[in-house]
Design a protein around this motif. Sequence first.
Motif, PDB file in Angstrom:
ATOM      1  N   ASP A  89      49.626 137.641  32.608  1.00 52.02           N
ATOM      2  CA  ASP A  89      48.957 138.761  33.259  1.00 52.02           C
ATOM      3  C   ASP A  89      49.222 140.052  32.490  1.00 52.02           C
ATOM      4  O   ASP A  89      50.198 140.175  31.753  1.00 52.02           O
ATOM      5  CB  ASP A  89      49.441 138.914  34.702  1.00 52.02           C
ATOM      6  CG  ASP A  89      49.078 137.710  35.564  1.00 52.02           C
ATOM      7  OD1 ASP A  89      48.069 137.043  35.254  1.00 52.02           O
ATOM      8  OD2 ASP A  89      49.793 137.449  36.542  1.00 52.02           O
ATOM      9  N   LEU A  90      48.355 141.004  32.693  1.00 48.75           N
ATOM     10  CA  LEU A  90      48.454 142.309  32.074  1.00 48.75           C
ATOM     11  C   LEU A  90      48.504 143.323  33.208  1.00 48.75           C
ATOM     12  O   LEU A  90      47.626 143.323  34.079  1.00 48.75           O
ATOM     13  CB  LEU A  90      47.217 142.526  31.195  1.00 48.75           C
ATOM     14  CG  LEU A  90      47.209 143.647  30.203  1.00 48.75           C
ATOM     15  CD1 LEU A  90      48.384 143.526  29.232  1.00 48.75           C
ATOM     16  CD2 LEU A  90      45.899 143.640  29.432  1.00 48.75           C
ATOM     17  N   ALA A  91      49.535 144.177  33.246  1.00 52.23           N
ATOM     18  CA  ALA A  91      49.716 145.119  34.353  1.00 52.23           C
ATOM     19  C   ALA A  91      49.542 146.552  33.880  1.00 52.23           C
ATOM     20  O   ALA A  91      49.929 146.912  32.771  1.00 52.23           O
ATOM     21  CB  ALA A  91      51.100 144.934  34.975  1.00 52.23           C
ATOM     22  N   THR A  92      48.948 147.372  34.739  1.00 56.71           N
ATOM     23  CA  THR A  92      48.783 148.794  34.480  1.00 56.71           C
ATOM     24  C   THR A  92      48.873 149.536  35.806  1.00 56.71           C
ATOM     25  O   THR A  92      49.004 148.914  36.862  1.00 56.71           O
ATOM     26  CB  THR A  92      47.442 149.084  33.755  1.00 56.71           C
ATOM     27  OG1 THR A  92      47.433 150.443  33.290  1.00 56.71           O
ATOM     28  CG2 THR A  92      46.243 148.834  34.657  1.00 56.71           C
TER      29      THR A  92
ATOM     30  N   ARG B 183      37.145 147.329  25.447  1.00 60.06           N
ATOM     31  CA  ARG B 183      36.129 147.372  26.501  1.00 60.06           C
ATOM     32  C   ARG B 183      36.545 148.373  27.567  1.00 60.06           C
ATOM     33  O   ARG B 183      37.719 148.510  27.881  1.00 60.06           O
ATOM     34  CB  ARG B 183      35.947 146.008  27.163  1.00 60.06           C
ATOM     35  CG  ARG B 183      35.325 144.981  26.269  1.00 60.06           C
ATOM     36  CD  ARG B 183      35.200 143.632  26.969  1.00 60.06           C
ATOM     37  NE  ARG B 183      36.523 143.149  27.345  1.00 60.06           N
ATOM     38  CZ  ARG B 183      36.819 142.587  28.513  1.00 60.06           C
ATOM     39  NH1 ARG B 183      35.903 142.424  29.433  1.00 60.06           N
ATOM     40  NH2 ARG B 183      38.040 142.171  28.765  1.00 60.06           N
ATOM     41  N   ARG B 184      35.561 149.059  28.149  1.00 63.89           N
ATOM     42  CA  ARG B 184      35.845 149.982  29.256  1.00 63.89           C
ATOM     43  C   ARG B 184      35.401 149.296  30.546  1.00 63.89           C
ATOM     44  O   ARG B 184      34.236 148.940  30.693  1.00 63.89           O
ATOM     45  CB  ARG B 184      35.125 151.305  29.046  1.00 63.89           C
ATOM     46  CG  ARG B 184      35.718 152.068  27.853  1.00 63.89           C
ATOM     47  CD  ARG B 184      34.953 153.323  27.500  1.00 63.89           C
ATOM     48  NE  ARG B 184      34.563 154.132  28.614  1.00 63.89           N
ATOM     49  CZ  ARG B 184      35.250 155.184  29.078  1.00 63.89           C
ATOM     50  NH1 ARG B 184      36.368 155.536  28.493  1.00 63.89           N
ATOM     51  NH2 ARG B 184      34.804 155.883  30.099  1.00 63.89           N
ATOM     52  N   LEU B 185      36.348 149.100  31.447  1.00 63.63           N
ATOM     53  CA  LEU B 185      36.083 148.426  32.709  1.00 63.63           C
ATOM     54  C   LEU B 185      36.037 149.437  33.849  1.00 63.63           C
ATOM     55  O   LEU B 185      36.862 150.354  33.894  1.00 63.63           O
ATOM     56  CB  LEU B 185      37.178 147.400  33.010  1.00 63.63           C
ATOM     57  CG  LEU B 185      37.467 146.355  31.944  1.00 63.63           C
ATOM     58  CD1 LEU B 185      38.644 145.491  32.364  1.00 63.63           C
ATOM     59  CD2 LEU B 185      36.246 145.506  31.688  1.00 63.63           C
TER      60      LEU B 185
ATOM     61  N   GLY C 188      41.000 136.944  35.431  1.00 64.30           N
ATOM     62  CA  GLY C 188      40.460 136.626  34.119  1.00 64.30           C
ATOM     63  C   GLY C 188      40.423 137.778  33.125  1.00 64.30           C
ATOM     64  O   GLY C 188      39.829 137.646  32.061  1.00 64.30           O
ATOM     65  N   GLU C 189      41.058 138.911  33.434  1.00 64.72           N
ATOM     66  CA  GLU C 189      41.057 140.051  32.509  1.00 64.72           C
ATOM     67  C   GLU C 189      42.441 140.313  31.920  1.00 64.72           C
ATOM     68  O   GLU C 189      42.704 141.380  31.382  1.00 64.72           O
ATOM     69  CB  GLU C 189      40.535 141.310  33.207  1.00 64.72           C
ATOM     70  CG  GLU C 189      39.052 141.284  33.496  1.00 64.72           C
ATOM     71  CD  GLU C 189      38.183 141.303  32.238  1.00 64.72           C
ATOM     72  OE1 GLU C 189      38.679 141.630  31.141  1.00 64.72           O
ATOM     73  OE2 GLU C 189      36.990 140.975  32.355  1.00 64.72           O
ATOM     74  N   GLY C 190      43.332 139.318  32.016  1.00 61.02           N
ATOM     75  CA  GLY C 190      44.671 139.462  31.457  1.00 61.02           C
ATOM     76  C   GLY C 190      44.753 138.922  30.051  1.00 61.02           C
ATOM     77  O   GLY C 190      43.780 138.932  29.294  1.00 61.02           O
TER      78      GLY C 190
ATOM     79  N   ALA D  10      41.041 130.233  28.852  1.00 58.58           N
ATOM     80  CA  ALA D  10      41.598 130.781  30.100  1.00 58.58           C
ATOM     81  C   ALA D  10      42.378 132.059  29.824  1.00 58.58           C
ATOM     82  O   ALA D  10      42.981 132.228  28.756  1.00 58.58           O
ATOM     83  CB  ALA D  10      42.500 129.748  30.773  1.00 58.58           C
ATOM     84  N   ARG D  11      42.345 132.955  30.768  1.00 60.55           N
ATOM     85  CA  ARG D  11      43.078 134.216  30.670  1.00 60.55           C
ATOM     86  C   ARG D  11      43.809 134.473  31.982  1.00 60.55           C
ATOM     87  O   ARG D  11      43.385 134.036  33.039  1.00 60.55           O
ATOM     88  CB  ARG D  11      42.135 135.384  30.391  1.00 60.55           C
ATOM     89  CG  ARG D  11      41.413 135.263  29.051  1.00 60.55           C
ATOM     90  CD  ARG D  11      40.500 136.432  28.807  1.00 60.55           C
ATOM     91  NE  ARG D  11      41.208 137.619  28.368  1.00 60.55           N
ATOM     92  CZ  ARG D  11      41.523 137.899  27.120  1.00 60.55           C
ATOM     93  NH1 ARG D  11      41.204 137.056  26.170  1.00 60.55           N
ATOM     94  NH2 ARG D  11      42.147 139.007  26.805  1.00 60.55           N
ATOM     95  N   GLY D  12      44.891 135.217  31.889  1.00 60.58           N
ATOM     96  CA  GLY D  12      45.602 135.661  33.085  1.00 60.58           C
ATOM     97  C   GLY D  12      44.811 136.762  33.775  1.00 60.58           C
ATOM     98  O   GLY D  12      43.636 136.990  33.470  1.00 60.58           O
ATOM     99  N   ASP D  13      45.457 137.462  34.680  1.00 60.29           N
ATOM    100  CA  ASP D  13      44.792 138.494  35.470  1.00 60.29           C
ATOM    101  C   ASP D  13      45.215 139.891  35.025  1.00 60.29           C
ATOM    102  O   ASP D  13      46.290 140.080  34.459  1.00 60.29           O
ATOM    103  CB  ASP D  13      45.131 138.326  36.951  1.00 60.29           C
ATOM    104  CG  ASP D  13      44.650 136.996  37.505  1.00 60.29           C
ATOM    105  OD1 ASP D  13      43.665 136.440  36.968  1.00 60.29           O
ATOM    106  OD2 ASP D  13      45.259 136.514  38.476  1.00 60.29           O
ATOM    107  N   LEU D  14      44.370 140.867  35.306  1.00 57.60           N
ATOM    108  CA  LEU D  14      44.713 142.272  35.137  1.00 57.60           C
ATOM    109  C   LEU D  14      45.236 142.751  36.480  1.00 57.60           C
ATOM    110  O   LEU D  14      44.549 142.633  37.497  1.00 57.60           O
ATOM    111  CB  LEU D  14      43.486 143.079  34.715  1.00 57.60           C
ATOM    112  CG  LEU D  14      43.660 144.597  34.632  1.00 57.60           C
ATOM    113  CD1 LEU D  14      44.708 144.962  33.577  1.00 57.60           C
ATOM    114  CD2 LEU D  14      42.331 145.260  34.312  1.00 57.60           C
ATOM    115  N   LEU D  15      46.469 143.242  36.510  1.00 58.31           N
ATOM    116  CA  LEU D  15      47.087 143.735  37.739  1.00 58.31           C
ATOM    117  C   LEU D  15      47.109 145.257  37.700  1.00 58.31           C
ATOM    118  O   LEU D  15      47.481 145.844  36.684  1.00 58.31           O
ATOM    119  CB  LEU D  15      48.510 143.196  37.868  1.00 58.31           C
ATOM    120  CG  LEU D  15      48.665 141.678  37.792  1.00 58.31           C
ATOM    121  CD1 LEU D  15      50.142 141.305  37.766  1.00 58.31           C
ATOM    122  CD2 LEU D  15      47.951 141.019  38.947  1.00 58.31           C
ATOM    123  N   VAL D  16      46.718 145.887  38.796  1.00 55.08           N
ATOM    124  CA  VAL D  16      46.701 147.351  38.878  1.00 55.08           C
ATOM    125  C   VAL D  16      47.528 147.771  40.078  1.00 55.08           C
ATOM    126  O   VAL D  16      47.261 147.348  41.207  1.00 55.08           O
ATOM    127  CB  VAL D  16      45.267 147.895  39.015  1.00 55.08           C
ATOM    128  CG1 VAL D  16      45.272 149.424  39.032  1.00 55.08           C
ATOM    129  CG2 VAL D  16      44.369 147.365  37.905  1.00 55.08           C
TER     130      VAL D  16
END
Length: 160
Positions: A37-40, A63-65, A85-87, A96-102
């Motif tokens: 996962d990717l956290a911000t 990319r700008r989300l 799927g944005e990690g 496969a991709r992990g998640d983007l955590l906010v």
Amino acid sequence: HILLNGEGDSLPGRRAGDVVCVVDVARHPRFQRIRDDLATSAEITLTEALAGCSVQVEHLDGRRLALRSRPGQVIKPGSLWRVRGEGMPVFTQGQARGDLLVQFSIIFPDRVDTGVAENLAALLGRAALDHSERARDAAQLEQRYLEAVDEPQHGHHSRL
């Protein structure tokens, strides 16, 4: 560590050795990797927390989300939300991709007009106290008013 079995040097008549790759992940100013996962973090206003928000995030790949809350969702201070799927890529699972955590922090106003505060209380489900109830409570309780603490002056006491 990434282990590649049998991919190392080999000698005649002996089994090939293993290759062990040690990956050191560099720090990033906006993101932190947590496994796949990717956290911000993001800041939004109290109005956005209650009525819906759209937060722009520039991903690692450029990319700008536009991350949006759904109508009716309330974002609480410190709450963690995900975009599936944005990690980071999952090493063993192809595409496969992990998640983007906010994690959200909420910007509260410094002051709210009394009329606005009463309207908010009515809208959010807590009816404003009428004067007779206030008078009855005042007779039974010792009234004290809170004061804001200046954080730079009292920094070590501001977080309990």
